[in-house]
Design an enzyme around this catalytic site. Sequence first.
Site, short mmCIF file in Angstrom:
data_model
loop_
_atom_site.label_atom_id
_atom_site.label_comp_id
_atom_site.label_asym_id
_atom_site.label_seq_id
_atom_site.Cartn_x
_atom_site.Cartn_y
_atom_site.Cartn_z
N CYS A 1 0.81 -1.23 0.00
CA CYS A 1 0.00 0.00 0.00
C CYS A 1 0.84 1.27 0.00
O CYS A 1 0.32 2.37 -0.21
CB CYS A 1 -0.93 0.01 1.20
SG CYS A 1 -2.06 -1.38 1.20
N HIS B 1 -2.89 7.61 3.46
CA HIS B 1 -3.35 6.35 2.87
C HIS B 1 -4.70 6.01 3.49
O HIS B 1 -4.87 6.07 4.71
CB HIS B 1 -2.32 5.26 3.16
CG HIS B 1 -2.79 3.88 2.82
ND1 HIS B 1 -3.46 3.60 1.65
CD2 HIS B 1 -2.69 2.70 3.50
CE1 HIS B 1 -3.75 2.30 1.63
NE2 HIS B 1 -3.30 1.74 2.74
N ASN C 1 -9.84 0.33 1.05
CA ASN C 1 -8.39 0.36 0.92
C ASN C 1 -7.99 -0.07 -0.50
O ASN C 1 -8.09 -1.25 -0.84
CB ASN C 1 -7.76 -0.57 1.96
CG ASN C 1 -6.24 -0.54 1.94
OD1 ASN C 1 -5.63 -0.01 1.00
ND2 ASN C 1 -5.63 -1.11 2.95
#
Length: 326
Positions: free
Chosen positions: A113, A253, A283
């Site tokens: 990520c 994020h 996500n």
Amino acid sequence: MTHARIIGIGAYAPKRILTNAELGRMVETSDEWIVQRTGIRERHVADESEATSDLALKAAQQALDRAQVEPGEIDLIVVGTTTGDMAFPTTANIVQHQLGCKSAGSMDVYAACSGSIYSLSIGSQYVQTGKYKTVLCVGAECLSRITDYTDRGTCILLADAAGAVVLRASDGDAGILDTDLYSDGRYGDLLIQPAGGSRNPATHETVDKRMHYARMKGNEVFKVAVRMFGDAAERILSRNGLTAQDLALFIPHQANLRIIEAAVKRLKLPMDRVFVNVDRYGNTGAASVYVALEEAWTSKRLNPGDLVLMAAFGGGFTWGAALLRW
Ligand code: UT7
């Protein structure tokens, strides 16, 4: 000093929306639990015809159009992804061909990520050093393809999207001011896709054991993420003689609203200076910060001269931060 300035930005999310209510019919969970623990209400997932490069291509094309840059002007393509179309060729290579970037080198960056910050950092270094003039940075994921929809700990979180920026050398004040990248392999087991690589190549057994799906020790990831996230944000600010109070916007994020809130509390930032869209996207891995940056721009949350901090964390563990003057 030459900065890598963002001259075009694009984003794309697949049309299909997967709601919490639908997930509640697939695993033992509820809209209430998911919203309370993660802040996520819905997420986009690719249909069978779409792969990561298709999403990347749409975001990249929009970024190029908005930048009014021709594909032939791109010197380098850096794609952050953990769910490339295949082991090789790279997704960046596929995007290079589909876009018609005939004079561009291309590479994928695997940093889970944190692939957003990693790809942006790598791309901006090439511009700042004068090696390349125009670089396309992309974050793209089809995380739904490595999601086990019988595992309620992960299927409520992971989703698909892509975002892209065109960077160009500029002598002005605007651009990427600084980036930091970090990693700590001790935490590798916390978030892992165990099979499909050279350690556990695909066999009937690995498939039967569902080893090609992402596995996560969510609670432990949560604790490490809060700490790393905050450390990275504080360090890049202090090295640049800044405090969180100088920020016009923090774009974290988008993994879990509670993680974002914990980091924001530590930075002592009011939530109205934090960009959040995890509620609608979930996500999206390496795409997340790019998609949020694009939405911040289209929703007029970014003004010329604004100081923006971006930060991400992900499996590995990897994490990092980027400081931007819009
Ligand atoms: O980009 C990096 C990627 N990863 C992350 O950012 C993930 C970070 N972690 C998280 O977001 C959270 O840890 C989760 C949302 C995954 C889980 O939330 P939590 O508050 O940490 O819950 P937990 O793992 O401590 O589990 C608490 C309980 C457990 O039940 P018991 O053992 O107490 O009976 C879980 O089985 O919640 C249960 N649980 C669920 N219940 C309903 C776990 N997932 C679910 C679910 N619905 N979807």
